[in-house]
Write a protein that holds these residues in place. Structure first.
Motif: not given
Length: 513
Positions: A60-62, A201-202, A230-235, A245-251
């Motif tokens: 999705p577009a941000p 990172g995600a 790792h995901l928590r550290c991105l935030l 993060v959510d968009a990265g996880r989709v990819i």
């Protein structure tokens, strides 16, 4: 008597394990986030391996950085960062800005952990590791060199393609990182001015957890824990909000599914062929050449290691036969006898330096295997030349593709020619390391090392002389150890260079140069 033989085999395995541990296991690189040598804003246009282009995976577009949902995410991020503990800061520091390195370390760690030969049963029979029953006994997998290089190839190719997609969306949408939007946020990463949506990172965390879980199913819980950290550290780093993060996880989910679908049909599940198939390969070589390799272990395992790995789908080569070298010298020929003399001379004049070289390059049981050794070198150069995650993933992808193709070519050669190892044809020859459970010609160490060195020389031309020298040393180490003929090493080196050219050809056309 059988029990005594089983104990003897166990002792030999233990000695081999202790010997292999003389060289380094995977190391944790203690470095802080560094300023990237380049950001590569055009990286989203590079040609991926598994998908058509960076736009092939949609997200999705941000939200706008002035929108209420985004501003709420920023406030949530600030609340989380305000409650950070010392252990949180340490974790963020560990993951740095180049998670490709961290997940490669985790992969090598698991390869070393599972690189143990399944021993015989009490009745002298063998049970092979079974992915349908990973708890065993024996546990799945046995991460021997072909298994290890394949795991590394799928991991790094999926990471690379996922990051090309991430780079495409980053620079198409260009949403700056939270710490740029809100100056009250003190980032824990160096400012490399890479857009935050989607989080690269995600992408890497999700891809790595999914690929490595498939390859090492007993480590699912451990890998989930590493991904969550790792995901928590991105935030907590101040570089991403939750929607990044959510968009990265989709990819990451999409590209890892594509990679795993390829893996499921690449032929690896049939590589460890049953005894009748293995015997037929030996019989064909005997008819064709007048020789066949015979395992010298006691007790003797009934089947060599992955006889059909040479039929696994390659990355950059259409036909494995195109990379198969000419036959080795006929046993008893002048060329063969000359090589016997060379090996006897090495055995009778074993110097401390030759023994050091043989042990350093052994990469045997309990280590990350020869392909892992070259991944270790790649990490050192990535940090030295400050590559960003996209270029790091590209380096590992082509490195491991070349070494996997090299391994497939090597195993095709091994089981086509089925050439005996030195201690089979001349019992006066001794080894200073364990004799592998597969034919001699060509040398796997030589092929893996030459292929790896050529890719690293391409990516890091300043290091070309160094890495090619290492490859030559890796090749001769197997001769010093009494495990291989000299022509196994020299022809294997040529074979690795030849196969790597196919991969480098692909790399030169991807748009990154």
């Amino acid at each position: 008597m059988l029990h005594a033989r089983t104990v003897l085999v166990f002792i030999l395995f233990l000695l081999l394990f202790l010997l292999s541990c003389e060289k380094e296991l995977p190391r944790y690189y203690d470095f802080q986030g560094y300023e990237f040598a380049s950001v590569d804003p055009e990286g989203g246009t590079w040609k991926p391996i598994l998908i058509e282009n960076g736009a092939a995976i949609s997200i999705p577009a941000p939200e706008s950085t002035t929108s209420v949902p985004y501003l709420q995410e920023v406030e949530q991020l600030k609340d989380e960062m305000a409650r950070m503990s010392e252990s949180d800061v340490k974790a963020v520091t560990y993951w740095t800005q180049n998670p490709i390195i961290r997940w490669n370390e985790i992969a090598l760690e698991l390869i070393a952990k599972y690189n143990l030969i399944p021993g015989p049963n009490a009745d002298g029979s063998y049970t092979l590791p079974n992915p349908a029953n990973p708890n065993g006994p024996p546990v799945f997998p046995f991460s021997h060199p072909p298994y290890a290089v394949r795991a590394l190839a799928y991991l790094s190719v999926a990471q690379y393609d996922g990051l090309i997609s991430a780079w495409h969306h980053k620079f198409a949408n260009y949403r700056p990182a939270p710490y740029i939007q809100d100056k009250s946020i003190q980032p824990l990463y160096a400012d490399n001015v890479i857009p935050s949506y989607p989080s690269d990172g995600a992408v890497v965390a999700t891809v790595s957890r999914r690929i490595l879980t498939q390859m090492f199913p007993l480590e699912a819980d451990y890998l989930e824990e590493r991904e969550a950290e790792h995901l928590r550290c991105l935030l907590l780093s101040g570089a991403n909000v939750q929607s990044d993060v959510d968009a990265g996880r989709v990819i990451g989910d999409v590209i890892s599914s594509i990679a795993l679908a390829r893996a499921a049909t690449d032929g690896m599940k049939d590589a460890q062929a049953p005894k009748p198939v293995s015997d037929s390969l030996a019989a064909a070589a005997l008819d064709r050449f007048g020789w066949q390799w015979i395992n010298q272990e006691v007790p003797q395992r009934p089947v060599g290691l992955t006889p059909l790995f040479g039929r696994v789908k390659m990355w950059s080569v259409d036909k494995v036969e195109d990379t198969r070298p000419a036959p080795p010298p006929a046993i008893g020929s002048p060329a063969y006898e000359a090589d016997v003399a060379v090996l006897r001379d090495y055995a009778q004049n074993m110097t401390q330096e030759r023994r050091r070289i043989a042990n350093f390059w052994q990469d045997g049981l309990g280590t990350y295997t020869p392909p892992g050794h070259w991944n270790e070198f790649a990490k050192e150069f990535i940090v030295k030349y400050r590559l960003n995650p996209l270029r790091s993933a590209r380096t590992f992808a082509y490195l491991n593709m070349a070494m996997m193709d090299g391994g497939i070519s090597c195993w095709d050669t091994k089981y086509y020619y089925h050439y005996p190892r030195p201690i089979q044809t001349d019992r006066t020859l001794a080894t200073i390391a364990g004799t592998p459970n597969f034919p001699s010609y060509t040398s796997g160490h030589s092929v893996f090392s030459a292929a790896g060195a050529e890719v690293l020389a391409y990516v890091f031309p300043e290091e070309a002389g160094v890495v090619r020298g290492w490859a030559e040393e890796a090749a001769i180490s197997r001769v010093y150890g009494g495990i291989h003929w000299t022509f196994d090493a020299t022809v294997g080196t040529e074979q690795g260079i030849d196969v790597a050219r196919y991969t480098i050809d692909t790399a030169r056309k991807d748009g990154a140069d």
